[in-house]
Motif scaffolding. Structure first.
Motif, short mmCIF file in Angstrom:
data_model
loop_
_atom_site.label_atom_id
_atom_site.label_comp_id
_atom_site.label_asym_id
_atom_site.label_seq_id
_atom_site.Cartn_x
_atom_site.Cartn_y
_atom_site.Cartn_z
N TYR A 254 0.76 -1.52 0.50
CA TYR A 254 -0.40 -0.14 -0.04
C TYR A 254 0.72 1.70 0.25
O TYR A 254 1.76 1.20 0.62
N LEU A 255 -0.02 2.25 -0.90
CA LEU A 255 1.05 3.32 -1.14
C LEU A 255 2.46 3.04 -1.09
O LEU A 255 4.02 4.61 -1.30
N GLY A 256 2.75 1.84 -1.91
CA GLY A 256 4.50 1.73 -2.16
C GLY A 256 5.42 1.30 -0.92
O GLY A 256 6.61 1.11 -0.87
N ARG A 257 4.82 1.49 0.19
CA ARG A 257 5.57 1.20 1.35
C ARG A 257 4.79 0.19 2.07
O ARG A 257 5.67 -0.39 3.15
N PHE A 258 4.07 -0.01 2.07
CA PHE A 258 3.53 -0.54 3.79
C PHE A 258 2.90 -2.39 2.75
O PHE A 258 1.98 -2.37 1.77
N PRO A 259 4.34 -3.36 3.20
CA PRO A 259 3.46 -4.46 2.05
C PRO A 259 2.69 -4.95 2.92
O PRO A 259 2.16 -5.40 3.94
N ALA A 260 2.01 -5.80 1.95
CA ALA A 260 0.13 -6.92 2.18
C ALA A 260 0.56 -7.99 1.69
O ALA A 260 0.13 -9.01 1.94
N LEU A 261 1.17 -8.89 0.60
CA LEU A 261 1.99 -10.13 -0.10
C LEU A 261 2.57 -10.05 -1.12
O LEU A 261 3.32 -8.54 -1.71
N ALA A 262 3.52 -10.14 -0.76
CA ALA A 262 4.96 -10.78 -1.69
C ALA A 262 5.09 -12.32 -1.64
O ALA A 262 5.34 -13.11 -1.12
N GLY A 263 5.57 -12.38 -2.83
CA GLY A 263 5.57 -13.61 -4.30
C GLY A 263 3.98 -14.30 -3.44
O GLY A 263 4.72 -15.37 -3.61
N VAL A 264 3.23 -13.75 -3.31
CA VAL A 264 1.93 -15.24 -3.20
C VAL A 264 1.17 -15.92 -4.61
O VAL A 264 1.39 -15.00 -5.75
N SER A 265 1.59 -17.07 -5.31
CA SER A 265 1.24 -17.66 -6.04
C SER A 265 -0.37 -19.13 -5.84
O SER A 265 0.18 -18.88 -4.51
N LEU A 266 -1.56 -19.05 -5.87
CA LEU A 266 -2.06 -19.74 -5.55
C LEU A 266 -3.22 -19.88 -6.65
O LEU A 266 -3.63 -19.07 -7.90
N ALA A 267 -3.45 -20.93 -6.67
CA ALA A 267 -5.35 -21.43 -7.80
C ALA A 267 -6.10 -21.21 -7.60
O ALA A 267 -6.11 -22.38 -6.52
N ARG B 288 3.38 -14.46 3.02
CA ARG B 288 4.05 -15.42 1.71
C ARG B 288 2.97 -16.52 2.79
O ARG B 288 2.71 -16.42 3.38
N VAL B 289 2.81 -17.14 1.36
CA VAL B 289 1.71 -18.07 1.83
C VAL B 289 2.70 -19.54 2.30
O VAL B 289 3.97 -19.71 1.85
N ALA B 290 2.38 -19.54 3.85
CA ALA B 290 2.75 -20.85 4.79
C ALA B 290 2.41 -21.79 4.51
O ALA B 290 3.54 -22.73 5.15
N ALA B 291 1.48 -21.98 3.32
CA ALA B 291 0.96 -23.78 3.50
C ALA B 291 0.34 -23.56 2.52
O ALA B 291 -1.15 -22.54 3.03
N ASP B 292 -0.53 -24.85 1.88
CA ASP B 292 -1.03 -24.70 0.92
C ASP B 292 -2.20 -26.00 1.18
O ASP B 292 -0.77 -27.29 0.48
#
Ligand SMILES: Nc1ncnc2c1ncn2[C@@H]1O[C@H](COP(=O)(O)OP(=O)(O)OP(=O)(O)O)[C@@H](O)[C@H]1O
Ligand SMILES: [Mg+2]
Length: 266
Positions: free
Chosen positions: A26-39, A234-238
């Protein structure tokens, strides 16, 4: 919470929703998702679990096409969700009709003068005739036990009542995919049971459901698959709920059970 019948998970065909290596701040500085993949596959009931601030609502907003990733891609029905594709006269309205979104805060989606008008809004926008609109309104008032509130302004209702009105308005649109952000939070026990039964029923009838929550009990009762977002975004488990709910080390690391072993409830 009463025990609804949980469906086995069909995991077949092409993903209906897909997130590929998505980064969002958010606003270029508050991380919310870091390299998330899912289907998400057609007919799945996927729970997204994670502590406060892990990125659950952000993930749902991306899947709803309300925000767009800094890096990576989000696809729905095989089409990349970008401002241009969502503005497309064919894809945009079809996507909006097929995907219903329940926000974490119902105030952000209630804007009509009465409960009845709130529920009629989407069916009217879709150009349905008056008879069909009235039929859907009555069905949703009955389904979510809102008949006694039909003439009330939604903004004057209690938190749990607002949530039920918002869900009625979303369901009135007849979407095949539901993105639900903490639907059980703030509901009393009877309403929670009722909603759990309703979600199980919608799932049985083929709806694809993605539900963000930190309610482990709701996950156990309803979900066919669980994605856990860690506090590192990040995704910790799926995997299947049975395996994930037993993994105490994982749940503790993701801040879903306390160091004393207490389980998180909405
Ligand atoms: N509008 C915003 N402006 C700045 N930062 C935001 C905004 N919305 C969310 N964030 C930040 O992004 C991160 C992820 O937030 P998000 O709302 O997706 O978390 P969440 O998993 O849904 O949390 P919760 O369980 O509290 O609902 C958090 O660190 C939050 O502070
Ligand atoms: Mg949230």
């Amino acid at each position: 919470m009463a025990e609804p019948t949980k469906q086995g998970e069909p995991k077949q065909g092409e993903p209906i929703l897909q997130v590929e290596n998505v980064w969002y701040r958010y606003l270029g500085r508050f991380p919310a998702l870091a390299g998330v993949s899912l289907a998400v596959y057609p007919g799945e009931f996927l729970a997204v679990l994670g502590a406060n601030g892990s990125g659950k609502s952000t993930l749902l907003r991306l899947l709803a096409g309300l925000i767009h990733p800094e890096r990576g891609r989000v696809r729905a029905f095989g089409v990349e969700l970008r401002p241009e594709t969502l503005e497309d006269a064919a894809f945009g309205p079809a996507f909006r009709a097929r995907v219903g979104v329940l926000f974490q805060n119902p105030d952000s989606q209630l804007f009509n003068a009465t409960v009845e008008e709130e529920i009629a809004f989407a069916p009217l926008q879709m150009g349905l005739d008056d008879g069909e609109v009235a039929r859907r309104v009555e069905a949703m008032l009955a389904l979510l036990d809102l008949g006694h509130l039909r003439d009330r302004p939604p903004f004057q209702l209690s938190g749990g009542e607002k949530k039920r009105v918002a869900l009625a308005a979303v369901l009135a649109q007849g979407p095949e995919v539901l993105l639900l952000d903490e639907p059980m939070a703030g509901l009393d026990p009877r309403s929670q049971d009722h909603l759990a039964d309703l979600l199980a029923e919608l799932h049985r009838h083929g709806r694809t459901i993605v539900m963000a929550t930190h309610d482990l009990e709701a996950v156990r009762l309803l979900a066919g698959r669980v994605v856990v977002l860690g506090e590192d975004h990040r995704v910790a488990a799926d995997g299947p709920p049975e395996a994930i709910l037993q993994d105490t080390a994982l749940l503790r690391a993701a801040n879903l059970i306390s160091a004393r072993g207490r389980r998180s409830r909405d």
